[in-house]
Design an enzyme around this catalytic site. Structure first.
Site, PDB file in Angstrom:
ATOM      1  N   ARG A 188       0.833  -1.202   0.000  1.00 58.61           N
ATOM      2  CA  ARG A 188       0.000   0.000   0.000  1.00 58.61           C
ATOM      3  C   ARG A 188       0.872   1.257   0.000  1.00 58.61           C
ATOM      4  O   ARG A 188       0.975   1.955  -0.993  1.00 58.61           O
ATOM      5  CB  ARG A 188      -0.942  -0.016   1.232  1.00 58.61           C
ATOM      6  CG  ARG A 188      -2.118   0.961   1.147  1.00 58.61           C
ATOM      7  CD  ARG A 188      -1.804   2.388   1.521  1.00 58.61           C
ATOM      8  NE  ARG A 188      -1.286   2.505   2.899  1.00 58.61           N
ATOM      9  CZ  ARG A 188      -0.735   3.603   3.373  1.00 58.61           C
ATOM     10  NH1 ARG A 188      -0.614   4.686   2.619  1.00 58.61           N
ATOM     11  NH2 ARG A 188      -0.259   3.632   4.610  1.00 58.61           N
ATOM     12  N   ASP A 189       1.577   1.516   1.083  1.00 57.85           N
ATOM     13  CA  ASP A 189       2.323   2.769   1.207  1.00 57.85           C
ATOM     14  C   ASP A 189       3.484   2.827   0.211  1.00 57.85           C
ATOM     15  O   ASP A 189       3.790   3.886  -0.341  1.00 57.85           O
ATOM     16  CB  ASP A 189       2.841   2.924   2.643  1.00 57.85           C
ATOM     17  CG  ASP A 189       3.078   4.378   3.033  1.00 57.85           C
ATOM     18  OD1 ASP A 189       2.849   5.267   2.199  1.00 57.85           O
ATOM     19  OD2 ASP A 189       3.492   4.628   4.175  1.00 57.85           O
ATOM     20  N   HIS A 237       3.792   4.040  12.906  1.00 59.80           N
ATOM     21  CA  HIS A 237       4.036   3.997  11.458  1.00 59.80           C
ATOM     22  C   HIS A 237       5.160   4.993  11.193  1.00 59.80           C
ATOM     23  O   HIS A 237       4.962   6.202  11.310  1.00 59.80           O
ATOM     24  CB  HIS A 237       2.742   4.380  10.723  1.00 59.80           C
ATOM     25  CG  HIS A 237       2.892   4.500   9.238  1.00 59.80           C
ATOM     26  ND1 HIS A 237       2.616   3.457   8.387  1.00 59.80           N
ATOM     27  CD2 HIS A 237       3.300   5.528   8.452  1.00 59.80           C
ATOM     28  CE1 HIS A 237       2.832   3.843   7.135  1.00 59.80           C
ATOM     29  NE2 HIS A 237       3.248   5.100   7.148  1.00 59.80           N
ATOM     30  N   HIS A 290       8.676   6.484   9.068  1.00 59.59           N
ATOM     31  CA  HIS A 290       9.459   6.600   7.834  1.00 59.59           C
ATOM     32  C   HIS A 290      10.925   6.815   8.202  1.00 59.59           C
ATOM     33  O   HIS A 290      11.235   7.247   9.309  1.00 59.59           O
ATOM     34  CB  HIS A 290       8.923   7.747   6.974  1.00 59.59           C
ATOM     35  CG  HIS A 290       7.628   7.413   6.288  1.00 59.59           C
ATOM     36  ND1 HIS A 290       7.513   7.291   4.934  1.00 59.59           N
ATOM     37  CD2 HIS A 290       6.397   7.132   6.787  1.00 59.59           C
ATOM     38  CE1 HIS A 290       6.264   6.964   4.621  1.00 59.59           C
ATOM     39  NE2 HIS A 290       5.563   6.867   5.738  1.00 59.59           N
ATOM     40  N   CYS A 341       4.506   9.330   1.067  1.00 65.89           N
ATOM     41  CA  CYS A 341       3.178   9.928   0.954  1.00 65.89           C
ATOM     42  C   CYS A 341       3.218  10.891  -0.220  1.00 65.89           C
ATOM     43  O   CYS A 341       3.985  11.846  -0.212  1.00 65.89           O
ATOM     44  CB  CYS A 341       2.819  10.667   2.239  1.00 65.89           C
ATOM     45  SG  CYS A 341       1.304  11.641   2.078  1.00 65.89           S
ATOM     46  N   ASN A 383       9.247   4.175   4.042  1.00 68.77           N
ATOM     47  CA  ASN A 383       8.950   3.566   5.338  1.00 68.77           C
ATOM     48  C   ASN A 383      10.228   2.945   5.895  1.00 68.77           C
ATOM     49  O   ASN A 383      11.183   2.677   5.163  1.00 68.77           O
ATOM     50  CB  ASN A 383       7.937   2.427   5.161  1.00 68.77           C
ATOM     51  CG  ASN A 383       6.579   2.916   4.682  1.00 68.77           C
ATOM     52  OD1 ASN A 383       6.216   2.736   3.535  1.00 68.77           O
ATOM     53  ND2 ASN A 383       5.835   3.546   5.563  1.00 68.77           N
TER      54      ASN A 383
END
Lengths: 309, 309
Positions: free
Chosen positions: A12-13, A209, A211, A242, A251
């Site tokens: 996803r990210d 979460h 990065h 993002c 991430n």
């Protein structure tokens, strides 16, 4: 021995941050291989409209596929109530909505101010509550830009604490803290985790979460662990970012994170040797795409004994 | 506010690990620029014989140059008594000898077993003690491969504690712990720092020398800080490694380390904006050489306020 729950967010990210679309079959191979290495949870996609993020258009198919893998928790990101409806229809087991602590970022990202976001969270929580218990997804709110914003700069910690409480009051099962922009430092992580846990209850904040935008991601993870964090999002090969937060790439790297945790004696349930081999699936499907992480190149230390999974 | 002392080891550990020789003028420019950015200590080279390490042949000239920079502590690495004699003749202010905790590594690296190394440390300490107080260098023993060895694998922690005490007994002013091989993890760093401090006295272990071989370097630095470590070795651009420990490339990155420390509220005395500009000196002098670190690409967070130097 403490169990740390790794949630792989690369599909996803990671994939939403690059322009190319990874073919469905490659995504399936990635998800299957990571689950086979013992990763307990994978965020397989998001229900952002395909017109905005064509990379995520096959999310419903991926949920169906991933649900066929025994023992895997299948998570998705949802931007709003409509996304929640689609996620529930597709059978997602966990749904997470980003709630940006920077109101400017929230307005730019999803065109909603904080009050509108809390209303949206409440509507989703009501929808979730109306589902039969056996198919009701776990509903989490990710407190995005909690450590700083590329538009606003520093984010007021009092507001983060207040908005975390608002999200829980509106019906979220738990919140997570997201360093969307890679601004966090370990002292800040400790302070904010402690404050939010104190406000909403220790069991309602479990997830970070992070990065690795400034190389401090694993130090921030360590800081979180020391404050009782038990779930860490990460991305294989450090894919991710993002698209609405410039410079917020990457991430924390699943491979290096699992190395650190297993070396420290935490139990992840992940077979690190197997995990390191999964990387080639991404490299083959997305030739030329930069992959991060050091453990894949360095290999495991001589005599490295992994905790039994 | 706690002051953390950064010791830049790139001109020694970084440059000795690559084949090319950086021209003397470029080394001088690097050292001058980093000192001007506020870095308080630089390891400018080593007195390993030039036949083994031609990259370090100009160490005496660099000491003379660096001593002309006000406020800069000028350090060198010495492999043995002969190196110590040369370092003292050249006017080094700090000398550090690596003492490998893996006896196999020690034999391979400097052809001395542990007993011979303790004897060498004693001879150096006597030489140091015989110098006039105003020119007497600070003499430190770096406990190399303290967290594991690429030849032996895991290193017995009881032995590290015992050998640290032996080095102090033989006359070293202090010891440092070196993760020469990039094997360390934060739990191990905490445990070993605590054990060594308890054995030899908290004020006799202040330094960690860390590599980022598996991406965990800054998390290890954080673990050390939490146990009272106050000096951290690092390398601009993450240059570095040990030519006798395969795969052990890359000191922790000075730029990312200073970002982490300053963001946490530690005082380093370093102007981070200025520090980030020094990197171009290495890039120009060694075109194509890989440089590591994330903060140089990402830049500082919006609204990032540095502690006044």
């Amino acid at each position: 021995m403490t169990r740390i729950h790794i949630s792989e967010v690369g599909p996803r990210d990671g994939l939403q941050s690059i322009d190319r679309v990874m073919p469905l079959e490659a995504k399936k191979a990635w998800i299957a291989a990571e689950a086979a290495a013992g990763v307990p949870e994978i965020e397989v996609g998001s229900f952002v409209p395909p017109s905005l993020l064509p990379q995520m258009a096959d999310t419903a198919e991926l949920i169906a596929f991933a649900k066929g893998i025994e023992g895997l928790s299948v998570a998705v990101l949802i931007p709003n109530l409509k996304g929640a409806e689609r996620a529930i229809a597709a059978g997602a087991e966990k749904m997470s909505i980003p709630f940006s602590m920077s109101e400017t970022h929230s307005l730019k990202n999803v065109r909603k101010d904080h009050a509108a976001m809390v209303a949206e969270i409440r509507a989703i929580a009501e929808l979730v509550a109306a589902q039969p218990a056996e198919t009701r997804p776990h509903f989490e709110v990710g407190l995005a830009t909690a450590f700083g914003c590329t538009i606003e700069g520093p984010v007021n910690e009092d507001n983060v604490v207040r908005l975390a409480a608002a999200a829980i009051e509106a019906g979220a099962v738990e919140v997570g803290l997201s360093d969307t922009t890679g601004y966090a430092n370990p002292a800040q992580v400790k302070r904010l985790v402690r404050r939010v846990k104190a406000e909403i209850g220790a069991d309602k904040l479990n997830t970070l979460h992070l990065h690795n935008t400034r190389g401090v991601g694993l130090a921030n993870a360590l800081a979180g662990l020391e404050e009782g964090i038990t779930t860490l999002d990460s991305s294989l090969g450090g894919l991710g970012g993002c698209p609405f937060a410039p410079g917020a790439s990457g991430n924390i790297v699943t491979e290096d994170l699992v190395f650190m945790l297993e070396a420290m004696g935490y139990e992840t349930g992940i077979d690190l040797e197997k995990l390191l081999k999964v990387r080639s699936i991404i490299a083959e499907a997305l030739p030329g795409e930069p992959l991060y992480g050091f453990t894949p190149d360095a290999g495991l230390p001589l005599g490295f004994a992994q905790v039994a999974a």
